[in-house]
Scaffold this motif. Structure first.
Motif, short mmCIF file in Angstrom:
data_model
loop_
_atom_site.label_atom_id
_atom_site.label_comp_id
_atom_site.label_asym_id
_atom_site.label_seq_id
_atom_site.Cartn_x
_atom_site.Cartn_y
_atom_site.Cartn_z
N MET A 1 0.84 -1.18 0.00
CA MET A 1 0.00 0.00 0.00
C MET A 1 0.89 1.24 0.00
O MET A 1 1.90 1.28 0.68
N ARG A 2 0.48 2.22 -0.76
CA ARG A 2 1.19 3.49 -0.81
C ARG A 2 0.22 4.59 -0.42
O ARG A 2 -0.88 4.69 -0.96
N GLN A 3 0.63 5.42 0.54
CA GLN A 3 -0.17 6.57 0.95
C GLN A 3 0.71 7.81 0.95
O GLN A 3 1.94 7.70 1.05
N ARG A 4 0.09 8.95 0.85
CA ARG A 4 0.81 10.21 0.92
C ARG A 4 -0.15 11.30 1.34
O ARG A 4 -1.36 11.17 1.15
N ILE A 5 0.38 12.35 1.92
CA ILE A 5 -0.44 13.52 2.19
C ILE A 5 -0.37 14.37 0.94
O ILE A 5 0.70 14.82 0.53
N ALA A 6 -1.51 14.58 0.31
CA ALA A 6 -1.56 15.30 -0.96
C ALA A 6 -1.74 16.80 -0.75
O ALA A 6 -1.05 17.60 -1.36
N LEU A 7 -2.70 17.16 0.10
CA LEU A 7 -3.02 18.57 0.32
C LEU A 7 -3.19 18.84 1.81
O LEU A 7 -3.62 17.97 2.56
N VAL A 8 -2.89 20.06 2.19
CA VAL A 8 -3.20 20.56 3.52
C VAL A 8 -4.07 21.79 3.32
O VAL A 8 -3.72 22.69 2.55
N SER A 9 -5.20 21.82 3.98
CA SER A 9 -6.12 22.94 3.87
C SER A 9 -5.60 24.10 4.71
O SER A 9 -5.20 23.92 5.86
N LEU A 10 -5.62 25.29 4.14
CA LEU A 10 -5.15 26.48 4.83
C LEU A 10 -6.23 27.55 4.72
O LEU A 10 -6.62 27.94 3.61
N LEU A 11 -6.73 28.00 5.86
CA LEU A 11 -7.78 29.02 5.88
C LEU A 11 -7.21 30.38 5.49
O LEU A 11 -6.17 30.79 6.00
N VAL A 12 -7.93 31.04 4.60
CA VAL A 12 -7.57 32.39 4.17
C VAL A 12 -8.83 33.25 4.18
O VAL A 12 -9.94 32.72 4.11
N PRO A 13 -8.69 34.57 4.27
CA PRO A 13 -9.88 35.42 4.28
C PRO A 13 -10.51 35.58 2.90
O PRO A 13 -11.69 35.93 2.80
N ASP A 14 -9.72 35.33 1.86
CA ASP A 14 -10.18 35.55 0.48
C ASP A 14 -9.28 34.74 -0.45
O ASP A 14 -8.05 34.72 -0.26
#
Length: 130
Positions: free
Chosen positions: A1-14
């Motif tokens: 099995m291969r896993q990876r972290i693809a995206l990290v959500s980052l809160l922005v005002p716009d």
């Protein structure tokens, strides 16, 4: 099995303000900007050479999320940007007006300095050792 972290959500005002900082000042690439309806967008940015990992810029929805903009990791450094040339990127970021909290320092793991994004999140710019 291969896993990876693809995206990290980052809160922005716009969305556009987020794109302007990450792409305009840090030199990230805009990978995707897709309208989802009701003003929502799927916006992915990533640094040069990042492969498949990136940031998903998410506009804060509601008071709780708005309060977390710039403090997603409780005031700690929460994001780590590796570089193959610390001096080049440090100088480019300074020239672009990026605020560093300290002078570069040499640690057992590499050369590092903490900087702040346009929203208050703390990042390490790191050139790993060997």
């Amino acid at each position: 099995m291969r896993q990876r972290i693809a995206l990290v959500s980052l809160l922005v005002p716009d969305y556009d303000v987020g794109i302007a900082f990450y792409c305009g000042r840090l030199g990230f690439g805009l990978v995707e900007d897709t309208a989802l309806g009701d003003g929502k967008r799927w916006v992915i940015v990533r640094p040069p050479g990042a492969g498949e990992s990136g940031l998903l810029l998410a506009v804060a929805d509601g008071a709780r999320q708005q309060a977390a903009i710039g403090n997603q990791t409780g005031g700690r450094v929460g994001f780590f940007l590796h570089t193959d040339d610390f001096g080049r990127d440090h100088a480019a970021f300074l020239a672009a007006g990026v605020h560093f909290h300290e002078a570069p320092r040499h640690e057992p793991y590499g050369t590092v300095a903490v900087f702040e994004d346009a929203f208050g999140n703390l990042w390490d710019l790191i050139e790993p050792r060997g």
